[in-house]
Design a protein around this motif. Structure first.
Motif, PDB file in Angstrom:
ATOM      1  N   ILE A 293       0.790  -1.132  -0.090  1.00  0.00           N
ATOM      2  CA  ILE A 293      -0.015  -0.106   0.000  1.00  0.00           C
ATOM      3  C   ILE A 293       0.981   1.291  -0.055  1.00  0.00           C
ATOM      4  N   ASP A 294       0.758   2.141  -1.041  1.00  0.00           N
ATOM      5  CA  ASP A 294       1.642   2.974  -1.237  1.00  0.00           C
ATOM      6  C   ASP A 294       1.080   4.550  -0.936  1.00  0.00           C
ATOM      7  N   GLY A 295       1.581   4.896   0.436  1.00  0.00           N
ATOM      8  CA  GLY A 295       1.305   6.227   0.755  1.00  0.00           C
ATOM      9  C   GLY A 295       2.440   7.139   1.136  1.00  0.00           C
ATOM     10  N   ARG A 296       3.336   6.982  -0.061  1.00  0.00           N
ATOM     11  CA  ARG A 296       4.432   7.975  -0.187  1.00  0.00           C
ATOM     12  C   ARG A 296       3.821   9.559  -0.630  1.00  0.00           C
ATOM     13  N   LYS A 297       2.863   9.620  -1.521  1.00  0.00           N
ATOM     14  CA  LYS A 297       2.510  10.762  -1.940  1.00  0.00           C
ATOM     15  C   LYS A 297       1.285  11.272  -1.360  1.00  0.00           C
ATOM     16  N   THR A 298       0.465  10.242  -0.964  1.00  0.00           N
ATOM     17  CA  THR A 298      -0.797  10.669  -0.277  1.00  0.00           C
ATOM     18  C   THR A 298      -1.069   9.736   0.899  1.00  0.00           C
ATOM     19  N   PRO A 299      -1.029  10.475   2.037  1.00  0.00           N
ATOM     20  CA  PRO A 299      -1.116   9.930   3.553  1.00  0.00           C
ATOM     21  C   PRO A 299      -2.134   8.911   3.695  1.00  0.00           C
ATOM     22  N   LEU A 300      -1.993   7.797   4.307  1.00  0.00           N
ATOM     23  CA  LEU A 300      -2.919   6.975   4.485  1.00  0.00           C
ATOM     24  C   LEU A 300      -3.808   7.083   5.758  1.00  0.00           C
ATOM     25  N   PRO A 301      -4.998   6.480   5.750  1.00  0.00           N
ATOM     26  CA  PRO A 301      -5.497   6.190   7.126  1.00  0.00           C
ATOM     27  C   PRO A 301      -4.447   5.359   8.128  1.00  0.00           C
ATOM     28  N   PRO A 302      -4.776   5.373   9.470  1.00  0.00           N
ATOM     29  CA  PRO A 302      -3.878   4.388  10.333  1.00  0.00           C
ATOM     30  C   PRO A 302      -3.900   3.207  10.140  1.00  0.00           C
ATOM     31  N   MET A 303      -2.691   2.605   9.880  1.00  0.00           N
ATOM     32  CA  MET A 303      -2.826   0.994   9.934  1.00  0.00           C
ATOM     33  C   MET A 303      -2.654   0.318  11.099  1.00  0.00           C
ATOM     34  N   THR A 304      -3.720  -0.626  11.445  1.00  0.00           N
ATOM     35  CA  THR A 304      -3.710  -1.129  12.720  1.00  0.00           C
ATOM     36  C   THR A 304      -3.656  -2.836  12.471  1.00  0.00           C
ATOM     37  N   PRO A 305      -3.177  -3.501  13.689  1.00  0.00           N
ATOM     38  CA  PRO A 305      -3.354  -4.886  13.457  1.00  0.00           C
ATOM     39  C   PRO A 305      -4.569  -5.334  13.097  1.00  0.00           C
ATOM     40  N   ALA A 306      -5.702  -5.111  13.340  1.00  0.00           N
ATOM     41  CA  ALA A 306      -7.028  -5.306  13.051  1.00  0.00           C
ATOM     42  C   ALA A 306      -7.250  -5.210  11.522  1.00  0.00           C
ATOM     43  N   VAL A 307      -6.899  -4.031  11.135  1.00  0.00           N
ATOM     44  CA  VAL A 307      -7.012  -3.624   9.605  1.00  0.00           C
ATOM     45  C   VAL A 307      -5.957  -4.656   8.633  1.00  0.00           C
ATOM     46  N   ALA A 308      -4.759  -4.666   9.334  1.00  0.00           N
ATOM     47  CA  ALA A 308      -3.757  -5.761   8.647  1.00  0.00           C
ATOM     48  C   ALA A 308      -4.317  -6.896   8.488  1.00  0.00           C
ATOM     49  N   ARG A 309      -4.845  -7.598   9.709  1.00  0.00           N
ATOM     50  CA  ARG A 309      -5.397  -8.971   9.642  1.00  0.00           C
ATOM     51  C   ARG A 309      -6.427  -9.161   8.714  1.00  0.00           C
TER      52      ARG A 309
END
Length: 262
Positions: free
Chosen positions: A11-27
């Motif tokens: 997931i490329d957030g180098r140009k556009t900031p992403l919502p926070p990645m959490t353990p639940a989202v990653a799972r």
């Protein structure tokens, strides 16, 4: 993307900031039935010092320090030499035809750098689990324990892997490697990956195992390491950095609604 079958959602957030990645989202993203499906979720973010930062989440949602196969995939995606930040320290990436070479930095051998729960010799640890005894412990950005055996395929790693991973001697858990000498400067390796289980390939596992074999005088650098998914070439001289070369590939591109996984 994938490296030798070890697959990632990048997931490329180098140009556009992403919502926070959490353990639940990653799972949720990593779930192969209800999500996109992968071994690891890789998040690229802006960094104040290096060109960008790579964060790595295993399929169980846990964030880890390093991933060699993902590093090659990110090098291929970026398309030019670059030094990036990871939780395990900065690493240098250089894309090559069909893959990349990665400078993984210098291995660490001190007991508290692995880390272990208490001081002991990490070159030949005075511990064992059933037939697996006397391993070497190395940190190559994340922690590994390496067992040299007569036949790596004969080891019931799906049974012993989780037992060793969660042993209290490893306070941050551990990646478990079993390897045997397959020829001059050639190792065959299987890996139980912390937070992911049996894997087709583990780049940091190949690095740690090659370093361990060189330290024990079993092989000389460079070393060809054969994993279930294919081969990596690892070069290391004592006191120096580990150089890992191998393939990576892009499988497909797509988009998703973040709210579906949060």
């Amino acid at each position: 993307m994938h490296g030798l079958g070890n697959d990632f959602v990048v997931i490329d957030g180098r140009k556009t900031p992403l919502p926070p990645m959490t353990p639940a989202v990653a799972r949720a993203i990593a779930d192969r039935r209800t999500g996109i499906g992968c071994d690891q979720v890789i998040v690229l973010e802006r960094d104040e010092v290096q060109a960008f930062r790579m964060r790595i989440f295993n399929s169980d949602g846990g964030e880890v320090e390093a991933c060699g196969n993902a590093s090659r995939a990110v090098a291929l995606l970026h398309g030019q030499p670059v030094t990036i930040a990871t939780s395990g320290g900065p690493i240098a990436l250089e894309p090559e035809d069909g893959g990349a070479r990665v400078d993984m930095g210098a291995p660490r051998f001190d007991w508290d750098a692995i880390p272990l729960a208490y001081p002991m010799d990490t070159a030949t640890m005075p511990v064992g689990w059933e037939t697996l005894e006397g391993p070497m412990a190395i940190n190559v950005g994340n922690p590994h324990v390496i067992f040299f055996v007569a036949d790596a395929e004969a080891v019931p790693l799906e049974e012993l892997g989780p037992v060793i991973e969660h042993d209290p001697i490893f306070p941050e858990r551990i990646n478990v490697n079993v390897a045997h000498l397959a020829g001059p400067d050639h190792l065959k390796l299987r890996v139980w990956e912390r937070g992911a289980g049996l894997t087709q390939a583990c780049g940091t596992g190949a690095c740690a195992t090659a370093v361990a074999a060189i330290r024990r005088g079993l092989v000389q650098s460079p070393v060809r390491v054969t994993l279930p998914g294919g081969d990596l070439v690892i070069a290391w001289e004592p006191g120096g950095s580990i150089l890992m070369s191998g393939p990576a590939a892009e499988s497909f591109r797509g988009t998703f609604d973040w709210d579906d996984y949060s």
